[in-house]
Design a protein around this motif. Structure first.
Motif, PDB file in Angstrom:
ATOM      1  N   TYR A   8       2.675  -3.508  -1.169  1.00  0.00           N
ATOM      2  CA  TYR A   8       3.685  -4.340  -1.830  1.00  0.00           C
ATOM      3  C   TYR A   8       3.949  -3.765  -3.205  1.00  0.00           C
ATOM      4  O   TYR A   8       3.071  -3.135  -3.789  1.00  0.00           O
ATOM      5  N   PRO A   9       5.109  -4.068  -3.776  1.00  0.00           N
ATOM      6  CA  PRO A   9       5.338  -3.702  -5.179  1.00  0.00           C
ATOM      7  C   PRO A   9       4.588  -4.663  -6.098  1.00  0.00           C
ATOM      8  O   PRO A   9       4.215  -5.761  -5.681  1.00  0.00           O
ATOM      9  N   GLY A  10       4.354  -4.261  -7.306  1.00  0.00           N
ATOM     10  CA  GLY A  10       3.791  -5.152  -8.318  1.00  0.00           C
ATOM     11  C   GLY A  10       2.290  -5.323  -8.267  1.00  0.00           C
ATOM     12  O   GLY A  10       1.566  -4.584  -7.594  1.00  0.00           O
ATOM     13  N   ALA A  11       1.832  -6.338  -8.999  1.00  0.00           N
ATOM     14  CA  ALA A  11       0.396  -6.577  -9.176  1.00  0.00           C
ATOM     15  C   ALA A  11      -0.308  -6.910  -7.860  1.00  0.00           C
ATOM     16  O   ALA A  11      -1.443  -6.468  -7.629  1.00  0.00           O
ATOM     17  N   LYS A  12       0.331  -7.689  -6.988  1.00  0.00           N
ATOM     18  CA  LYS A  12      -0.290  -8.059  -5.713  1.00  0.00           C
ATOM     19  C   LYS A  12      -0.546  -6.822  -4.854  1.00  0.00           C
ATOM     20  O   LYS A  12      -1.621  -6.661  -4.285  1.00  0.00           O
ATOM     21  N   GLY A  13       0.430  -5.932  -4.781  1.00  0.00           N
ATOM     22  CA  GLY A  13       0.269  -4.701  -4.021  1.00  0.00           C
ATOM     23  C   GLY A  13      -0.829  -3.819  -4.596  1.00  0.00           C
ATOM     24  O   GLY A  13      -1.603  -3.208  -3.861  1.00  0.00           O
ATOM     25  N   GLN A  14      -0.899  -3.756  -5.912  1.00  0.00           N
ATOM     26  CA  GLN A  14      -1.930  -2.953  -6.567  1.00  0.00           C
ATOM     27  C   GLN A  14      -3.321  -3.529  -6.302  1.00  0.00           C
ATOM     28  O   GLN A  14      -4.272  -2.792  -6.054  1.00  0.00           O
ATOM     29  N   ASP A  15      -3.443  -4.858  -6.318  1.00  0.00           N
ATOM     30  CA  ASP A  15      -4.722  -5.513  -6.030  1.00  0.00           C
ATOM     31  C   ASP A  15      -5.173  -5.200  -4.603  1.00  0.00           C
ATOM     32  O   ASP A  15      -6.340  -4.876  -4.372  1.00  0.00           O
ATOM     33  N   ILE A  16      -4.261  -5.281  -3.656  1.00  0.00           N
ATOM     34  CA  ILE A  16      -4.589  -4.962  -2.261  1.00  0.00           C
ATOM     35  C   ILE A  16      -4.986  -3.490  -2.162  1.00  0.00           C
ATOM     36  O   ILE A  16      -5.986  -3.157  -1.514  1.00  0.00           O
ATOM     37  N   PHE A  17      -4.242  -2.623  -2.791  1.00  0.00           N
ATOM     38  CA  PHE A  17      -4.519  -1.185  -2.772  1.00  0.00           C
ATOM     39  C   PHE A  17      -5.926  -0.880  -3.287  1.00  0.00           C
ATOM     40  O   PHE A  17      -6.629  -0.043  -2.729  1.00  0.00           O
ATOM     41  N   GLU A  18      -6.350  -1.587  -4.316  1.00  0.00           N
ATOM     42  CA  GLU A  18      -7.643  -1.315  -4.954  1.00  0.00           C
ATOM     43  C   GLU A  18      -8.819  -2.027  -4.300  1.00  0.00           C
ATOM     44  O   GLU A  18      -9.964  -1.602  -4.475  1.00  0.00           O
ATOM     45  N   ASN A  19      -8.568  -3.103  -3.531  1.00  0.00           N
ATOM     46  CA  ASN A  19      -9.670  -3.944  -3.049  1.00  0.00           C
ATOM     47  C   ASN A  19      -9.698  -4.228  -1.549  1.00  0.00           C
ATOM     48  O   ASN A  19     -10.543  -4.989  -1.099  1.00  0.00           O
ATOM     49  N   VAL A  20      -8.769  -3.649  -0.801  1.00  0.00           N
ATOM     50  CA  VAL A  20      -8.707  -3.910   0.641  1.00  0.00           C
ATOM     51  C   VAL A  20      -8.714  -2.579   1.388  1.00  0.00           C
ATOM     52  O   VAL A  20      -7.989  -1.655   1.031  1.00  0.00           O
ATOM     53  N   SER A  21      -9.537  -2.502   2.418  1.00  0.00           N
ATOM     54  CA  SER A  21      -9.627  -1.270   3.204  1.00  0.00           C
ATOM     55  C   SER A  21      -8.445  -1.133   4.163  1.00  0.00           C
ATOM     56  O   SER A  21      -7.759  -2.112   4.484  1.00  0.00           O
ATOM     57  N   LYS A  22      -8.248   0.083   4.619  1.00  0.00           N
ATOM     58  CA  LYS A  22      -7.206   0.352   5.617  1.00  0.00           C
ATOM     59  C   LYS A  22      -7.491  -0.441   6.894  1.00  0.00           C
ATOM     60  O   LYS A  22      -6.584  -0.985   7.514  1.00  0.00           O
ATOM     61  N   LYS A  23      -8.765  -0.548   7.265  1.00  0.00           N
ATOM     62  CA  LYS A  23      -9.156  -1.297   8.458  1.00  0.00           C
ATOM     63  C   LYS A  23      -8.744  -2.769   8.322  1.00  0.00           C
ATOM     64  O   LYS A  23      -8.131  -3.333   9.234  1.00  0.00           O
ATOM     65  N   ALA A  24      -9.076  -3.402   7.203  1.00  0.00           N
ATOM     66  CA  ALA A  24      -8.744  -4.816   7.001  1.00  0.00           C
ATOM     67  C   ALA A  24      -7.232  -5.021   6.975  1.00  0.00           C
ATOM     68  O   ALA A  24      -6.720  -5.993   7.538  1.00  0.00           O
ATOM     69  N   TRP A  25      -6.494  -4.106   6.325  1.00  0.00           N
ATOM     70  CA  TRP A  25      -5.040  -4.248   6.244  1.00  0.00           C
ATOM     71  C   TRP A  25      -4.403  -4.107   7.623  1.00  0.00           C
ATOM     72  O   TRP A  25      -3.496  -4.867   7.979  1.00  0.00           O
TER      73      TRP A  25
END
Length: 90
Positions: A22-39
């Motif tokens: 996602y764009p913005g802070a939410k996307g950055q949070d997911i990028f930094e704290n969620v694995s490819k498997k979980a996504w």
């Protein structure tokens, strides 16, 4: 070389996403704290929820519902299942 993150869903170091989903802070949070498997698992679950509950992505309420369920799913909390859903046995 693959990038690893400490996945908040699985509580372990796993392969990270290639870019923020996602764009913005939410996307950055997911990028930094969620694995490819979980996504990837969330995307499949989201599709099932959209189909089984006949959600319209034009409806702001449906989008808000999915956002809330995504946060629960990725945090490892209890999340909404489709009615009659039985997870596959391992």
């Amino acid at each position: 070389m693959t990038r690893t993150v400490f996945c908040k869903k699985y509580q372990q170091d796993l392969e990270g996403l290639d870019k923020p989903p996602y764009p913005g802070a939410k996307g950055q949070d997911i990028f930094e704290n969620v694995s490819k498997k979980a996504w990837t698992e969330w995307q499949a679950h989201q599709t099932m929820l959209i189909n089984e509950k006949q959600l319209s992505m034009m409806d702001p309420g449906a989008r808000k519902f999915l956002q809330q369920e995504m946060e629960k799913f990725l945090a490892g909390e209890d999340f909404e299942q489709a009615e009659g859903y039985v997870p596959p046995s391992k």
